[in-house]
Design a protein around this motif. Sequence first.
Motif, short mmCIF file in Angstrom:
data_model
loop_
_atom_site.label_atom_id
_atom_site.label_comp_id
_atom_site.label_asym_id
_atom_site.label_seq_id
_atom_site.Cartn_x
_atom_site.Cartn_y
_atom_site.Cartn_z
N VAL A 154 4.07 -7.44 -7.21
CA VAL A 154 3.89 -8.86 -6.88
C VAL A 154 5.25 -9.49 -6.56
CG1 VAL A 154 3.31 -11.12 -7.84
CG2 VAL A 154 1.75 -9.18 -8.15
N GLU A 194 0.07 -17.36 -5.76
CA GLU A 194 0.36 -18.46 -6.69
C GLU A 194 1.87 -18.65 -6.88
OE1 GLU A 194 -3.76 -17.94 -9.27
OE2 GLU A 194 -1.83 -17.46 -10.19
N LEU A 195 2.56 -17.55 -7.00
CA LEU A 195 4.02 -17.65 -7.20
C LEU A 195 4.69 -18.22 -5.94
CD1 LEU A 195 4.86 -14.30 -9.07
CD2 LEU A 195 4.55 -16.58 -10.05
N LEU A 207 -1.77 -13.39 -7.58
CA LEU A 207 -0.57 -13.83 -8.28
C LEU A 207 0.57 -14.09 -7.29
CD1 LEU A 207 0.94 -14.44 -10.93
CD2 LEU A 207 1.60 -12.02 -11.00
N ALA A 208 0.70 -13.19 -6.31
CA ALA A 208 1.77 -13.38 -5.32
C ALA A 208 1.59 -14.73 -4.62
CB ALA A 208 1.75 -12.25 -4.30
N ARG A 212 -5.58 0.70 1.30
CA ARG A 212 -5.14 0.47 -0.08
C ARG A 212 -4.72 1.79 -0.72
NH1 ARG A 212 -8.62 0.77 -3.94
NH2 ARG A 212 -10.35 0.18 -2.59
N ASN A 257 0.78 -1.23 0.00
CA ASN A 257 0.00 0.00 0.00
C ASN A 257 0.82 1.28 0.00
OD1 ASN A 257 -2.33 -1.54 0.07
ND2 ASN A 257 -2.51 -1.46 2.31
N GLN A 270 -4.46 2.40 -6.83
CA GLN A 270 -4.72 1.00 -7.13
C GLN A 270 -6.19 0.69 -6.81
OE1 GLN A 270 -2.70 -1.46 -4.33
NE2 GLN A 270 -2.11 -2.96 -5.86
N GLU A 273 -7.47 -4.58 -8.70
CA GLU A 273 -6.03 -4.71 -9.00
C GLU A 273 -5.30 -5.30 -7.82
OE1 GLU A 273 -5.55 -0.97 -12.16
OE2 GLU A 273 -5.21 -0.65 -10.03
N GLN A 274 -5.64 -4.82 -6.66
CA GLN A 274 -4.96 -5.35 -5.49
C GLN A 274 -5.26 -6.84 -5.31
OE1 GLN A 274 -6.04 -4.18 -1.40
NE2 GLN A 274 -3.87 -3.76 -1.06
N TYR A 303 0.25 -12.83 4.42
CA TYR A 303 -0.41 -12.07 3.35
C TYR A 303 -1.92 -12.21 3.43
CZ TYR A 303 3.60 -10.13 1.15
OH TYR A 303 4.71 -9.35 0.93
N HIS A 331 -5.96 -8.93 -7.61
CA HIS A 331 -5.16 -9.60 -8.64
C HIS A 331 -3.72 -9.84 -8.20
CE1 HIS A 331 -7.60 -9.83 -12.22
NE2 HIS A 331 -6.51 -10.09 -12.96
N GLU A 332 -3.17 -8.80 -7.63
CA GLU A 332 -1.75 -8.89 -7.22
C GLU A 332 -1.57 -9.89 -6.08
OE1 GLU A 332 0.01 -4.99 -6.58
OE2 GLU A 332 -1.09 -4.20 -8.30
N PHE A 333 -2.48 -9.82 -5.11
CA PHE A 333 -2.41 -10.79 -4.01
C PHE A 333 -2.50 -12.21 -4.55
CE2 PHE A 333 -2.32 -9.29 0.35
CZ PHE A 333 -2.43 -7.93 0.21
#
Lengths: 1130, 486
Positions: A1119, B260-261, B257-258, B242, A1049, B246, B250-251, B282, B253-255
């Motif tokens: 990310v 998953e990675l 992907l993070a 937030r 953030n 953003q 979007e946030q 997280y 989405h980022e969470f």
Amino acid sequence: MSLGIQKNQMLSFAVLAVAMAVNCTVQSQDYLTEIKPVLKARCYACHGALKQEAGLRLDTGAALRQATNSGALVLERISAKDEGLRMPPIGEPLTVEEIVLFEQWIAAGAATPQNEAPEADPAKHWAFVPPTTPSIPRRHESRAIDFLIERQLRAEKIDAVDVATAPQRLRRVYLDLIGVPPTPKELTSFADDASGIQYGGVIDRLLADSRYGQRWARHWMDIWRYSDWYGRRNQNDVRNSSAQIWMWRDWIVDSLNSNSGYDVMVQQMLAADEISSLDDSQWPATGYLVRNYYSLNPNEWMRHNVEYTGKAFLGLTFNCAHCHDHKYDPIEHDDYFRLRAFFEPMSIRMDQVAGEPRPDEFVEYLYSGSRKPSLLGMARVFDKNHDAVTHFYTGGDERNRVANHKTIEPGVPKFLEHLLPEVKQRELPTEGWYPGARKSVHEYEIAQAAEALAIAKAALVKVPDVDAAALRDAEDLQTVARIKLEGAIKQAKKETQGGALEGRFSLLLDAMKGRRVLSNHLPEIQELVDGTFISFQLQILDDGQVNFQLVRDNKGSLTAGYVGFENGVIYSYVPGGFSRFVVGKYDFANGESQFEVKLRLHPATDSAELTIDVLNILTPGTRELDTVTMATNGWNPVGTANKPILLDCRPGTRAVFDDIRIAVPSKTELTFDFEGPRYSEGEDIDGIDNWKVGLSSIAPATSRTFEVLDSDLIRKLRQAVGGANDAVAQLTLTRDAAIAAVAAAEAKALTLEAVISADLLRYNKDAPKEGVQEVLNAVVSKSLKSDVLGATAELLASRVVLVEAKTIGDESQRKSAVTAAETRVTKADAAVVAAHKAAANPPTDYQPLSVQTARTSTGRRSALASMLTHRNNPLTARVAVNHIWLRHFHVPLVETVFDFGRNGKPPTHPEVLDYLAVELMDSGWNMKHIHRLILMSDAYQRGTQGNVRNQKVDPDNRWLWRMNPGRMEAEVVRDSLLYIASDLDMSQGGRSLENTKALTTNRRSLYYETYPEAGGANPLGELFDAPNPFECYRRTSTIVPQQALALNNSDFVHQVADKTVLRIEKMLDSPSDTQHDGAFVQMAFMVVLSRLPSAVELGKCESFLSSYGDNGRAGLIRVLINHSDFVSIQ
Amino acid sequence: MSSIKNRREFLSNLGMGFGGLAAGAMLAEDGLVKASESHVPNGSHHHRPRAKSVIWVFLSGGYSHLETFDPKPALNKYAGKTYSQTPYPNPVDSPLHEKRFRSVASQEINVRDVYPIIYPMQVGHDYYGQDKIGITDWWPHFSSVVDDVCFVRNMWTTDNDHAAENQIHTGRHRLDEVQPSVGAWAHYGLGSLNENLPKFVVLGGPTRTNTRDSIGSYYLGPAHAGVPLSIDKARSLPFGVRNEKQSAAEQFHEFKLARELNELTLAQRPGDPQLEARMKSYELAFSMQASVPEAVELTEETEETTQLYGLDQDNTRVAGQRLLTARRLVERGVRFVQVFPSAYGTWDSHRDLKKKHSALCATIDKPITGLIKDLKRRGLMEETVVVFCTEFGRTPGLEQRSGGTTGRDHHPNGFTIWMAGAGLKRGYVHGATDELGYHALGDAHYVTDLHATVLHLLGLDNRRLVVPGRKRLDIDNGLPIYDIFT
């Protein structure tokens, strides 16, 4: 305390109750699990290997049984009701449960296992025996660490995991040595190398990189308790540490980069003032001690010096010995104070830094008032008070001083005593005790003086010539104004009775007809002593005959001494008799009508010194008319009304008296000012304040007070004169001021030169001793003259400002400017007077260029430092290499990094620890050598990945079968974020920067403030476990959700992400790459995580980008920043 | 070894809340102390706890014990006289005076005058509750709940200036090295639970950095320090909202992907505890972004409740909001809530004591009474301890500095605090000052006794809360006030 008794009663009831309830037998194996731990924790300190109080040892069952009547005595004493008898004597009594277990065990015969070994001799404790190189077969010598670790692994039947991937190793070594990850280019060129030779090259390169010092300074700053100043930040009030402490930080960085030996660093930190007294680049080292300073309590400073020196360098917890003998280690209560005695003589000095002005002097303990953080100077320690006494006290409270305790001399615990050299007082070179004698100070001051002179000269050149015609006109106007004023005053005097001299009222003797005599017998005067001072003001309105007398016989009208004004002539008596003589003349016709008469009496010689000044309102300034010795003929008013003072105004004369003062030094001071409310206007003063009309008076003469003459006309004319004076001044003042400024600057430069050469002469051992005093006298006189010129120049300069201020158009601005200028003029005026006064009374020596402190140092701290860094010191090198190891492996060899004593943990790999300790010492305490040994080891280069079998056998990785994963410290997180965005400013050194700006500016994190109060860490630091500036031998490393919030953030991370996108897009070669998400993803992984993505990762990221929307690339960087592998070190 | 390892993993997988993976405690546990000698906490209690949570209300500046909870009719009787003119012994001659005075050895600093002229009480008083407990007339609401409260009227401290605010929280005079605050000890002793709220929350203060020690944790490490929460939900937590650049989508989405990675990485390094912990953190971060603002969201409360705390009136609103928030926090499992209803030094009444105290009492009277009533009706009184305290009392003598004629000076020699709730006697008075309200009498309580009492109620023995290499002095180890326990 009643509560204690209450508790005791509770205890005995409870023992009984529990004893009845517990119904089991205690066997010898219970001794090991239930009894021995309690004995060890509560009894061994006094009844074990360390000490045998009352000749008693309890560290084996056999000894216990034999000495305590099979344990009966133990039971008796641990359950005693009387606090004086109960054991253990310190701390809480044993719990009911513990006592019951003892009772059961003793009742069952106090059984213990066979062949129980007593506690080992403390002197043989592993850490108290100097380290030696373990025996390593010759062929393994080059990889000693691995040989030792692998031997252990083999013994534990554990196979180590493989070496980490090349990118992992490179990232690891970059983060470890310089605190930022490798760039994609560095990664690519390294990955191509398979030989392993390049890895060593990388290490060498990074160790030589100036960023190494920045990275490792922060580690040592943790251990050495770096903290910027604190106290009351919100009030800008320094209580702890120092505003100049950042110089110590820079010294650490520089020392590491130049690969100073660890021993030298320790020595400098404790005693740079003694051992490097000529090398001011080393002096900031004592910041280590300055940091501990606490302005409210000197004891607190000393405590911290003792306790943190013990922990940081020796790995010993001296703090335990603050209140009593150490419970585990051979450190006696006395030893605490003996260690303190090394520091006791210290104080702090502020030395001038090369190229900067002289700082304010250091203020010691200041309980009220505020110590502002200063930007100038270098704070460093020196031995101030060689005779400072170290007091012994009890209970950790300095108020409990033990009277008659034997003198505390500096010393160390017995087991280290043989390493301590004799403490010898050290002569300091001149620059050591007199910082102003340093060349850098000379150079700076000379350059400043020369520059000031050049500026003054340049200013003079620019001052326009005085406009002669204008000046003449102005002077004419001035003359006219004066004549008008004089005329008006004359007229007024005719019409009325003249003006008061001082204050509102004065005394007028009007004897135009008749004669008036007034006397006062001064009953307040109890004793007449030498130096008695009499003064009065006199104005003659109509000249005739008026005098002031010291009366010899009032009844017989005899005079002992007098000052008479008669038609332009001043008379008195010749010393030793009654014959009149002329002491001076006055020009009444030309306006000399006001006088100040001063008499200093010397009863012993029966004389007085007479001084008369003319006070003439039309002629500014004072002219001395006379200084003469005159007779007093036994005058003494004490105890008699027959020897008064007397005022005598003869016929045809009018005279005004005011402000008659009689001062008997340190006894009485009388003033007759004729002011209200005692005196009121127009009243004859006969009968007031012991004034009496004398017998010789002839009517109708009077002696009346009268008010100040202050008509509108005269006030206006006075203003006109003032204006005319200003006009003249305005024309000449600027030039006069500029000339005076040049003269002052010249004199100052010459004085400085004279001071410097006199300094060189007198403080040079080989210089001749004769003639020094003459040189000093000459310097003093030069300096006094310079002071007078300086003060005069300032007075003129302030007058220029005043004149200018008066021309300001805006009224309120003008008013405040004039007030300020007037204040400055007044101050300058006083300074001129003071300078003249000083010149009249020259001191025997000149002002030096800085403080001068003791010319010797006690040698205590350098002795302590040499004990610490002695080749045979068993602790210092071990403690140091353990800290280095911890910061590479994330886990130390000795878990208790600040406690290597008997209560600490033993090393997991004692031989590795000893090998490195010996290597450190034998390499000249070369830390880079130690880094290289560690980083080149296979153990360091292993992967972090787990292994199911190993995880079962050795879940904590005690035997180092893999590398421990770590987490970036707070500084590395912030630095790395800026670095991946190509936005990190790597420049070195300087004042500490504000934390509030840490997320909007881009210097390396170690340059931002660190202090324990609120705001002492930047917002990212707060979340990522910034060091605790009180004590941080090992960083904590938490994983909390707020970290995720910050990395998601914060504006900071959003900006980093945006900039990183731009950077990556620039790095991509071709436009097609730039457009190509795949290439972007690959480069993003390289930049942020120092590796390429796997195919699956690549796919996920590409589809993320395609479905995200506009700012997908910045999103992707975020990310990856939030990927566990960014903040962790694998 | 392996059991410790397991616990570490257990905690690292679960304990990611505020100060979650409290590595300070963990390090001590794993390494710095030998188990047999260690009392280093592992989150379990030393004895059966009587309370779960503490609401510690601190009134900064020093309220007058004489005009609040320790009224002294003798002051009115002897008003204007000096101590020596009363039938009572001059308190200044008492050995207690010397004993409780604190200075640097050989350097007496900050010695305040002893004011000899007795100043009458500035307010009337009456007797309330079953046992007729005297309190002053400035507590119209609070007087109705006296039967729920336990007063301790024989507190003393040694600092005669406002650094006493740190002293009552840390146990040390400002001339000494600071110590962890009582809240930090509670946090340290009881470790953390798996919750996404801080365990030691601070509301409304400290408003000066020089009293920051009162919520600090010093050598226990920053993980145990109080977390100041703003009752403004938009900024209740640092970085808790937030970024405006953003969108929520979007946030999300980022969470995603993070996660998953990180999962992919976890597959390669199975059982990596740090990685698992971070992934868990997280998820918590995402929920915390919602839960902290929720905890301070007072609009969920009924109108009747908000009125109970005085939120509808200007002079009681601030204290009311903070106390109501405190109740919401303990309801949600926060261990220690330290509330500063007013700013630094607010109660300091060197002059105009009558005017100031009457107005100040009115700002807190209704809200604190509301808190007690609210806790009671929700059954929270059985698991919560409310502490109501200040740094010192005020002099029975009239402060005469600079010609003063209307106030009282700082008075460390005797003052009153009160407590209410779990494990405590109700409608009870413990201890007393002398007839003139000067000295705390009997086995009077230095401030660390209050710490020991609170920690005891939480199931902790303060003497067993130790940190290796840190010797606590006798003054740090207070004794619980056993007399006030049920």
